[in-house]
Design a protein around this motif. Structure first.
Motif, short mmCIF file in Angstrom:
data_model
loop_
_atom_site.label_atom_id
_atom_site.label_comp_id
_atom_site.label_asym_id
_atom_site.label_seq_id
_atom_site.Cartn_x
_atom_site.Cartn_y
_atom_site.Cartn_z
N THR A 1 14.42 11.44 5.16
CA THR A 1 13.17 12.03 4.70
C THR A 1 13.30 13.54 4.52
N GLY A 2 13.96 14.21 5.47
CA GLY A 2 14.19 15.65 5.35
C GLY A 2 14.97 16.00 4.09
N VAL A 3 16.00 15.21 3.79
CA VAL A 3 16.81 15.45 2.58
C VAL A 3 15.96 15.24 1.33
N ILE A 4 15.17 14.15 1.33
CA ILE A 4 14.31 13.87 0.17
C ILE A 4 13.32 15.00 -0.06
N VAL A 5 12.71 15.48 1.02
CA VAL A 5 11.70 16.55 0.90
C VAL A 5 12.35 17.84 0.39
N ASP A 6 13.53 18.19 0.92
CA ASP A 6 14.20 19.42 0.48
C ASP A 6 14.59 19.37 -0.98
N ASN A 7 14.78 18.17 -1.53
CA ASN A 7 15.25 18.04 -2.91
C ASN A 7 14.16 17.58 -3.88
N ALA A 8 12.95 17.39 -3.37
CA ALA A 8 11.85 16.95 -4.22
C ALA A 8 11.21 18.15 -4.93
N VAL A 9 10.43 17.88 -5.96
CA VAL A 9 9.77 18.96 -6.69
C VAL A 9 8.70 19.63 -5.83
N SER A 10 8.18 18.91 -4.86
CA SER A 10 7.20 19.48 -3.92
C SER A 10 7.25 18.66 -2.64
N PRO A 11 6.84 19.24 -1.50
CA PRO A 11 6.83 18.46 -0.25
C PRO A 11 6.01 17.19 -0.36
N ALA A 12 4.84 17.25 -1.00
CA ALA A 12 3.98 16.07 -1.12
C ALA A 12 4.70 14.93 -1.84
N VAL A 13 5.41 15.26 -2.92
CA VAL A 13 6.15 14.24 -3.67
C VAL A 13 7.27 13.67 -2.80
N GLY A 14 7.98 14.53 -2.08
CA GLY A 14 9.09 14.07 -1.25
C GLY A 14 8.63 13.12 -0.15
N TYR A 15 7.57 13.50 0.55
CA TYR A 15 7.06 12.61 1.61
C TYR A 15 6.57 11.30 1.01
N GLY A 16 5.88 11.37 -0.13
CA GLY A 16 5.39 10.16 -0.77
C GLY A 16 6.52 9.21 -1.15
N GLN A 17 7.62 9.77 -1.67
CA GLN A 17 8.76 8.94 -2.05
C GLN A 17 9.41 8.28 -0.84
N SER A 18 9.45 8.99 0.28
CA SER A 18 10.02 8.42 1.51
C SER A 18 9.19 7.24 1.99
N PHE A 19 7.87 7.42 2.06
CA PHE A 19 7.00 6.32 2.49
C PHE A 19 7.07 5.14 1.51
N GLN A 20 7.18 5.44 0.23
CA GLN A 20 7.28 4.37 -0.77
C GLN A 20 8.54 3.53 -0.55
N ALA A 21 9.68 4.18 -0.32
CA ALA A 21 10.94 3.46 -0.12
C ALA A 21 10.86 2.55 1.11
N ILE A 22 10.27 3.06 2.18
CA ILE A 22 10.16 2.26 3.40
C ILE A 22 9.22 1.07 3.16
N GLY A 23 8.14 1.29 2.44
CA GLY A 23 7.21 0.20 2.15
C GLY A 23 7.88 -0.94 1.39
N ILE A 24 8.69 -0.60 0.40
CA ILE A 24 9.39 -1.62 -0.39
C ILE A 24 10.40 -2.38 0.48
N LEU A 25 11.16 -1.64 1.30
CA LEU A 25 12.14 -2.29 2.18
C LEU A 25 11.46 -3.21 3.19
N ILE B 1 0.83 -1.21 0.00
CA ILE B 1 0.00 0.00 0.00
C ILE B 1 0.86 1.26 0.00
N LEU B 2 1.90 1.28 0.85
CA LEU B 2 2.77 2.46 0.92
C LEU B 2 3.54 2.67 -0.38
N ALA B 3 3.84 1.58 -1.08
CA ALA B 3 4.61 1.70 -2.32
C ALA B 3 3.87 2.48 -3.40
N VAL B 4 2.54 2.53 -3.33
CA VAL B 4 1.77 3.25 -4.37
C VAL B 4 1.45 4.69 -3.96
N LEU B 5 1.89 5.12 -2.77
CA LEU B 5 1.53 6.45 -2.27
C LEU B 5 1.90 7.58 -3.23
#
Length: 435
Positions: A385-409, A319-323
């Motif tokens: 997660t902070g690094v991902i958010v600061d470098n993402a195109v938007s905060p929503a995308v950054g947080y989503g990518q962080s949750f996705q990575a954790i879901g896969i792991l 579920i988290l992987a599709v966020l």
């Protein structure tokens, strides 16, 4: 070799008052609620702190990760504390430390006092989880530890359900400093209840010091390496590191994900902080009650303590992987809530599995190392997660990518546990029950 004999249920019920056992467990749950509130307060006040001190998301994430650095170090002290102090005084000392560590931040807010306070708080909280599990388990035999374990791990959910909206309202209305002061007062209230009410239960493996200690035959200790190198211990550590990484991201970043990420107000974000916790609490208690019943009817620990939580992780990780693919805010809230809850179901069941493989008197030391290793996830995830958010195109995308990575792991780690973990086998090997 003399082995530990767990009394049958009739003997336990005759000698241990059930109300007393659950009353003592309730005191520990109360402490766990305070414990998680102390962890979660950074996430609740992150945005006002960020604005007042001019911090970046990376710096906030760094503060979250530094907390778990000292949390990991402190976790290794659970065994020595349990050896040289009673649970009553050991937990009281740690709770007293929690209650005062963030007060300097109230007096003089700066990045230095924030980091120092969170690191001292992490060190004090490090040994506490293992000692709290030991305290609760001291009133319950191994086959009945799923539910008390679920209540302990669900205390984080209870804290977020009951306290997060209150602390958010206090922070928004009166300022974040008053939210911190409120937590200190709550810690003091628990300390009074603990000193007055706590008694240690009979399932500790200590030499007779408790009214019912004669129920438990003293079992010889085993070399620590046989516990820590067992396949169940090692594989469960791998999974719980990832699951805890998810927890620390939620504690540090979820209100921020809901506020600047998804566009909700601070009050709405603080209130919605409780949604994943409600679902997680239901799943943890439901799965723990069910698996305890299976064990009491003769079921295998591998099925109840390993296969069931891995199924939850598979579902939650997927579920988290599709966020990142979700663009509707309310749907994103639902996805992260259900995904987090399903993965979190692993906590009480894996904890109970680890407590089963060691002699009772080595529970605190075993859980201390296990939970300290678990905290490695917290060293990495908040900062990453902070690094991902600061470098993402938007905060929503950054947080989503962080949750996705954790879901896969988490999904991959659950496969490892399914392959290697077997509490029944490793308990027999470690405790000398094998022919």
């Amino acid at each position: 070799m003399t082995t530990h004999q767990i009394p049958n249920s009739a003997t336990v019920k005759a000698a241990v008052n059930i109300r007393t056992a659950w009353g003592m467990t309730g005191l520990v749950v109360f402490l766990y609620v305070v414990n998680f509130a102390d962890k979660a307060i950074l996430g609740i006040i992150a945005q006002p702190l960020k604005r007042e001190l001019g911090l970046s998301s990376t710096q906030i994430g760094m503060v979250g990760s530094l907390f778990f650095l000292t949390f990991t170090i402190g976790g290794f002290l659970a065994g020595p504390i349990n050896k040289y102090m009673t649970l009553r005084w050991g937990l009281l000392l740690l709770a007293a430390m929690w209650s005062v560590t963030l007060l300097p931040l109230v007096i003089s807010a700066s990045i230095v006092t924030l980091i120092a306070g969170r690191m001292v708080l992490g060190f004090a909280e490090g040994p506490s989880s293992a000692l709290m599990h030991t305290a609760a388990y001291s009133w319950h035999p191994p086959a009945k530890r799923g539910l008390p374990g679920a209540l302990l791990m669900g205390s984080g959910s209870i804290g977020k359900i009951l306290l997060a909206p209150i602390l958010t309202a206090i922070s928004v209305t009166f300022g974040w400093r008053y939210a911190v002061i409120t937590l200190s007062i709550l810690g003091l209230a628990w300390s009074v209840c603990w000193v007055i009410g706590w008694r240690e239960g009979p399932f500790t493996g200590r030499t007779p010091k408790t009214p019912h200690a004669d129920l438990v035959n003293m079992e010889p200790s085993v070399p620590w390496r046989t516990i820590f190198l067992s396949r169940t211990f090692v594989s469960c550590c791998i999974l719980t590191i990832v699951v805890y990484a998810l927890t620390t991201v939620v504690l540090t970043w979820l209100p921020s994900y809901f506020e600047p990420g998804l566009g909700y107000s601070a009050m709405q974000a603080g209130s919605m902080f409780a949604i994943p916790s409600v679902i997680a609490l239901i799943l943890m208690i439901g799965s723990s009650v069910t698996t305890d019943r299976v064990l009491l009817r003769g079921g295998k620990s591998r099925t109840s303590r390993i296969i069931v939580p891995c199924i939850g992780v598979f579902i939650g990780g997927t579920i988290l992987a599709v966020l990142p693919m979700i663009n509707v805010p309310i749907v994103a809230v639902a996805v992260v809530s259900v995904g987090y809850a399903a993965v979190s179901m692993a906590f009480p069941l894996l904890n109970a599995a680890i407590s089963e493989i060691c002699p009772p008197q080595q529970t605190a030391g075993t859980m201390g190392v296990y939970l300290a290793v678990m905290a490695i996830g917290g060293l990495i995830a908040p900062y990453a997660t902070g690094v991902i958010v600061d470098n993402a195109v938007s905060p929503a995308v950054g947080y989503g990518q962080s949750f996705q990575a954790i879901g896969i792991l988490a999904f991959l780690a659950a496969i490892v546990v399914l392959i290697f973990a077997n509490p029944d086998r490793d308990r027999a090997a470690i405790r000398g029950d094998m022919p």
